[in-house]
Scaffold this motif. Structure first.
Motif, PDB file in Angstrom:
ATOM      1  N   ASP B  86       6.795   3.027   7.412  1.00  0.00           N
ATOM      2  CA  ASP B  86       5.652   3.182   8.310  1.00  0.00           C
ATOM      3  C   ASP B  86       4.548   2.149   8.058  1.00  0.00           C
ATOM      4  O   ASP B  86       3.860   1.728   8.981  1.00  0.00           O
ATOM      5  CB  ASP B  86       5.106   4.607   8.146  1.00  0.00           C
ATOM      6  N   LYS B  87       4.383   1.774   6.791  1.00  0.00           N
ATOM      7  CA  LYS B  87       3.282   0.860   6.443  1.00  0.00           C
ATOM      8  C   LYS B  87       3.661  -0.611   6.631  1.00  0.00           C
ATOM      9  O   LYS B  87       2.867  -1.494   6.368  1.00  0.00           O
ATOM     10  CB  LYS B  87       2.878   1.092   4.977  1.00  0.00           C
ATOM     11  N   ALA B 134       0.383 -10.232   3.516  1.00  0.00           N
ATOM     12  CA  ALA B 134       0.536 -10.035   2.076  1.00  0.00           C
ATOM     13  C   ALA B 134       1.840 -10.648   1.587  1.00  0.00           C
ATOM     14  O   ALA B 134       2.912 -10.202   1.984  1.00  0.00           O
ATOM     15  CB  ALA B 134       0.512  -8.545   1.752  1.00  0.00           C
ATOM     16  N   PRO B 135       1.731 -11.682   0.730  1.00  0.00           N
ATOM     17  CA  PRO B 135       2.961 -12.186   0.121  1.00  0.00           C
ATOM     18  C   PRO B 135       3.447 -11.181  -0.907  1.00  0.00           C
ATOM     19  O   PRO B 135       2.649 -10.492  -1.543  1.00  0.00           O
ATOM     20  CB  PRO B 135       2.498 -13.488  -0.547  1.00  0.00           C
ATOM     21  N   PHE B 154      -3.260  -5.334   0.879  1.00  0.00           N
ATOM     22  CA  PHE B 154      -2.023  -4.598   1.165  1.00  0.00           C
ATOM     23  C   PHE B 154      -1.925  -3.339   0.297  1.00  0.00           C
ATOM     24  O   PHE B 154      -1.475  -2.286   0.765  1.00  0.00           O
ATOM     25  CB  PHE B 154      -0.797  -5.495   0.940  1.00  0.00           C
ATOM     26  N   ALA B 155      -2.376  -3.436  -0.961  1.00  0.00           N
ATOM     27  CA  ALA B 155      -2.354  -2.260  -1.840  1.00  0.00           C
ATOM     28  C   ALA B 155      -3.222  -1.148  -1.246  1.00  0.00           C
ATOM     29  O   ALA B 155      -2.837   0.025  -1.256  1.00  0.00           O
ATOM     30  CB  ALA B 155      -2.837  -2.642  -3.233  1.00  0.00           C
ATOM     31  N   ARG B 156      -4.376  -1.561  -0.726  1.00  0.00           N
ATOM     32  CA  ARG B 156      -5.266  -0.558  -0.098  1.00  0.00           C
ATOM     33  C   ARG B 156      -4.597   0.034   1.144  1.00  0.00           C
ATOM     34  O   ARG B 156      -4.658   1.237   1.380  1.00  0.00           O
ATOM     35  CB  ARG B 156      -6.599  -1.210   0.300  1.00  0.00           C
ATOM     36  N   VAL B 266       4.349  -9.385   4.282  1.00  0.00           N
ATOM     37  CA  VAL B 266       4.123  -8.189   5.096  1.00  0.00           C
ATOM     38  C   VAL B 266       2.911  -8.461   5.973  1.00  0.00           C
ATOM     39  O   VAL B 266       1.848  -8.809   5.471  1.00  0.00           O
ATOM     40  CB  VAL B 266       3.877  -6.940   4.225  1.00  0.00           C
ATOM     41  N   VAL B 267       3.123  -8.326   7.282  1.00  0.00           N
ATOM     42  CA  VAL B 267       2.080  -8.696   8.230  1.00  0.00           C
ATOM     43  C   VAL B 267       1.590  -7.451   8.959  1.00  0.00           C
ATOM     44  O   VAL B 267       2.385  -6.591   9.344  1.00  0.00           O
ATOM     45  CB  VAL B 267       2.634  -9.709   9.262  1.00  0.00           C
TER      46      VAL B 267
END
Lengths: 238, 437
Positions: B86-87, B134-135, B154-156, B266-267
Motif C-alpha cells: 500500500d505504501k 526514496a532510493p 520515506f521512513a515517515r 520508491v516514488v
C-alpha cells in the motif's frame, strides 16, 4: 385394581373377520380365515406349529400386512383404510407386545413406555406420559426405576416396560407375539399374571400368539392355526 | 429488483444472501418437523451408533473446514500482501522482472539487482509531480533483520509519522521496525549480507544507535532496520551521495556525480493521475522500468485466482463427496435401526414422524459436522496465517468472511435437502419383516 390404576377402564373392541386372505408376493396363500368373531374384552390365545401363520394373523390384525377380505375392529374395517389411517388407528386402538421387547435401549423405562407421546398431538402428550407412568408403577417399575435406562433391566423388566408402552395409550386392543418366549419361567409367570390382570381390569381385547401353555391356559379362548387356516377354536382349559 | 438489491448495503446483502441460502433447509426442516418432537429418539439413535456418527461428523468437519480454511486463507493472503504494497505507489528500477523488484523493495526478499545511476535518480526526484523519491539500499542485516538504507521522508511515510522516539539526525542513528529486538538507545553493528552468508565483522567500524521505533505496518518492514541511505553507502566505501562540500548532509538532494547507485527508487506523488504520468515517463527501453506494485500484485492474484477457483472447486467436490458418503452411511445405518423404525410404524407412528426421525438423524450429523467444520476452518486459517506471517512478516489475518458463511450455508442446505432421499427410502421398507428379524 381401579384404585391402583385410575382411568384404566378401557372398553375393548370386538373383532370380526370375514374372507381374510393373506398372500405372499408370489401369490402363495399364507393365511385364509373365512370367518372369525371375537367379542370385546375377550382374552384369546393363538397356538399352532411354527410357520403355520399365527404371527401373520397377528400382524394382519394390526393392519401391518396387505390382505384381502375384512378385518373389522368395532365398526372400523381396517383393510379398507390407507396406510396412514391404519397407522392412526393403531396409535389410537392397538397396543403391541413383541417377543424380544423392541425397546430403545438408550432411553429410560419412562421414555420407552411413553414412546407414542412423541408422535401424538401436543395436547395429548402430558396425559399419555402420566398414563405410562401409572402403568409402570402398577408393573413395579415406578419411581426412580422408571428413570433407569432399560439396558440395565432384566428380560422380565423389559417386557413389563413393553406392556406399559402397549397400554399407555389406553388402547382397547392388545396384540402380543410370544411375549414370554425370551423369559425364564419365573419371569414369564409374573408377566402372565400382570398381562392378564391388566387386560381383564381394563376390559381390553387381548390376542396372544404363544407356545407357552401357561399363558395360553389363562385365555378365555384358544384358536389353533395350522397350514394358514383356522384348525381349532376352543375354550381354554382352566 | 436489481435496483433494490443494489440499493442494499454490502452487510445487508451478505445477511440476506446467507438467509436465502439457508432458506431451503429452514423450510424443509420446518415442514418435516412440524408438530413432532423426535429428539429423544434421535439422541438415542446417535448414542447407539456413536462411533459411526462421530466418524461421519469428523469427515464432514474436515471437508467443511478445508473449504472454509482455504477460502479464508486465500483472502487473508491477498489482503495482507495488498496492504504490504500500500505504501509503495510507484517503483522505478533498472529494467528486469517487476516481480523480483517488487519482492525486493516491498517484501524485502534479497535479490541481486542492477543499479540506477545518479542522473536517473536526479531526474526522478526532480520531476515536478514527485513528492518523495526514496532510493533504497539493501544488502546488510542485523540478526534476522534486514538493514535498509533510505530517506527520512520515506521512513515517515512508511510509519505514517508514527515514530516512537525520534527520526535520525546523524548518519550513526537508526530506526527499527516494531518487530526488531532492539530498544531505543541500543547500539549495534550491521553485518554484510544475509543469513548464513552474512559477514558479521565486515562493518566493524560502524556503530549505530537506535533512536526511534516505527509503528507497526503489518509488512516485512516491521522487521527491518532503517538507516540513512548515506550510511549504507558509507560503510560500503561508496561515498555518501553528496559532494565533499556537503558531506554532512542527510537525505536528498543527492549529487549525481557522487551518487553510488540504487537498485530501486520508491516514488510517491500527491496526485493519483501523476503516478500514471510518472510511470509512463520512466518506462524506457534499456534504461528504466516503472511499475505499480499494486498492479503486479493484481496480475499475480489473477493467476492465483484461477488456482483459487480450482481449489474452491476441489474443496466443494470434496465436500459433496463427503456429503454423499454420509448419505450412503445414512442408508447403511438406517438398515441397522430398521427394527426400531418398524416398531414406530407398528405403534402407529405416522410416516412423517418416522421420516422426521431419520431426517433429523442425518441433519444432526450434518449440522454438527458443519459447525465443527466452521471452527476447524477458522482455526486452521488462523494457524496458517500465523505461520505465513512468521515466515514472511506480511501480516496475514484470515477472519471468517461472508463468502465462507455463504459456502457453508449452501452446503448445509444442499445436504439437508439430499438427506430427504435416505429418509424417504427408509419409509419404503416393509414393516413386518423388520419386526420379525
Amino acid at each position: 385394581m381401579g384404585r391402583l390404576i385410575k382411568g384404566l377402564l378401557t372398553k375393548g373392541l370386538a373383532l370380526s373377520i370375514s374372507d381374510l386372505r393373506v398372500s405372499a408376493p408370489r401369490g402363495r396363500v399364507l393365511l385364509s380365515i373365512p370367518a372369525l368373531e371375537v367379542p370385546a374384552g375377550a382374552l384369546v390365545g393363538i397356538e399352532g406349529p411354527s410357520g403355520a401363520g399365527k404371527s401373520t394373523l397377528l400382524y394382519a390384525l394390526a393392519g401391518l400386512l396387505e390382505a384381502e377380505g375384512h378385518i373389522r375392529w368395532g365398526a372400523e374395517d381396517l383393510l379398507s383404510l390407507g396406510a396412514e389411517k391404519r397407522a392412526r388407528f393403531r396409535a389410537r386402538s392397538i397396543g403391541m407386545i413383541f417377543q424380544d421387547f423392541l425397546l430403545f435401549e438408550e432411553l429410560n423405562a419412562g421414555d420407552n413406555a411413553a414412546l407414542s407421546a412423541l408422535f401424538r398431538p401436543r395436547c395429548d402428550r402430558a396425559a399419555l406420559r402420566a398414563q405410562a407412568a401409572e402403568r409402570l408403577a402398577f408393573l413395579g417399575l415406578g419411581g426412580d426405576i422408571s428413570n433407569r435406562p432399560v439396558s440395565s433391566f432384566s428380560g422380565g423388566e423389559r417386557q413389563r416396560v413393553a406392556i406399559a408402552r402397549a397400554m399407555a395409550s389406553e388402547a382397547p386392543v392388545l396384540l402380543a407375539d410370544e411375549p414370554t418366549a425370551s423369559l425364564d419361567r419365573a419371569a414369564a409367570d409374573r408377566l402372565i399374571d400382570d398381562l392378564v390382570t391388566l387386560a381383564r381390569a381394563s376390559g381390553t381385547t387381548l390376542i396372544v400368539v404363544s407356545h407357552d401353555t401357561a399363558l395360553i391356559s389363562r385365555m378365555d379362548r384358544v384358536l389353533t392355526i395350522r397350514d394358514g387356516g383356522l384348525a381349532g377354536d376352543r375354550k381354554a382349559a382352566a | 429488483m436489481s435496483a433494490l438489491w443494489n440499493g442494499l448495503s454490502a452487510l445487508t446483502q451478505d445477511i440476506v444472501m446467507t438467509l436465502l441460502l439457508l432458506l431451503p433447509a429452514l423450510i424443509v426442516g420446518g415442514i418435516v418437523l412440524r408438530g413432532f418432537a423426535p429428539w429423544p429418539l434421535v439422541r438415542a439413535i446417535l448414542w447407539r451408533f456413536r462411533v459411526a456418527s462421530a466418524l461421519f461428523v469428523l469427515l464432514i468437519a474436515i471437508s467443511v473446514g478445508m473449504g472454509i480454511g482455504l477460502l479464508a486463507q486465500e483472502r487473508g493472503l491477498r489482503h495482507g500482501t495488498a496492504q504490504a504494497a500500500d505504501k509503495f505507489d510507484l517503483i522505478v528500477s533498472a529494467p528486469g522482472s517487476e516481480i523480483s523488484v517488487m519482492m525486493a523493495a516491498v517484501f524485502l526478499q534479497p535479490t541481486d539487482m542492477p543499479l540506477l545511476d545518479g542522473e536517473t535518480y536526479a531526474e526522478v526526484a526532480g520531476h515536478e509531480s514527485v513528492s518523495i523519491a526514496a532510493p533504497l539500499a539493501f544488502g546488510d542485516s542485523y540478526g534476522t533483520a534486514p538493514v535498509i538504507g533510505t530517506t527520512a521522508a520515506f521512513a515517515r511515510h512508511l510509519a505514517e509519522d508514527r515514530i516512537e522516539g525520534r527520526m535520525w539526525e546523524t548518519p550513526h542513528e537508526a530506526l527499527v521496525g516494531t518487530l526488531v529486538p532492539l530498544a531505543i538507545g541500543d547500539e549495534f553493528t550491521p553485518a554484510h549480507g544475509h543469513g548464513d552468508a552474512a559477514e558479521e565483522h565486515a562493518h566493524d567500524g560502524a556503530h549505530l544507535e537506535v533512536v526511534g521505533r516505527l509503528a507497526a505496518s503489518g509488512t516485512p518492514w516491521d522487521r527491518a532496520i532503517l538507516l540513512p541511505v548515506e550510511t549504507i553507502w558509507e560503510v560500503h566505501g561508496l561515498g555518501n551521495g553528496h559532494a565533499p562540500e556537503r558531506a554532512d548532509q542527510l537525505g536528498p538532494p543527492f549529487d549525481a556525480a557522487y551518487f553510488p547507485g540504487t537498485p530501486a527508487i520508491v516514488v510517491r506523488s500527491e496526485a493519483l493521475w501523476a503516478n500514471y504520468a510518472l510511470r509512463s515517463a520512466f518506462t524506457r527501453d534499456r534504461e528504466t522500468m516503472a511499475f505499480f506494485p499494486g498492479t503486479v500484485l493484481a496480475q499475480l492474484y489473477r493467476v492465483l485466482g484461477d488456482i483459487r477457483q480450482i481449489m474452491s472447486l476441489m474443496a466443494l467436490v470434496t465436500q459433496m463427496l463427503v456429503a454423499s458418503a454420509v448419505l450412503l452411511g445414512l442408508f447403511i445405518l438406517s438398515r441397522l435401526f430398521h427394527r426400531q423404525i418398524a416398531l414406530l410404524r407398528a405403534l402407529g407412528a405416522p410416516a412423517r414422524f418416522v421420516f422426521a426421525v431419520v431426517w433429523s438423524f442425518g441433519a444432526a450429523l450434518l449440522l454438527t459436522g458443519s459447525a465443527l467444520g466452521l471452527l476447524t476452518g477458522v482455526g486452521a486459517a488462523s494457524l496458517l496465517s500465523k505461520l505465513v506471517t512468521a515466515r514472511t512478516d506480511v501480516l496475514v489475518t484470515a477472519p471468517l468472511g461472508w463468502s465462507e458463511l455463504h459456502v457453508l450455508a449452501g452446503f448445509v442446505s444442499a445436504t439437508l435437502l439430499l438427506s430427504l432421499v435416505p429418509a424417504a427410502f427408509i419409509l419404503r421398507q416393509p414393516v413386518v419383516p423388520s419386526l420379525r428379524a
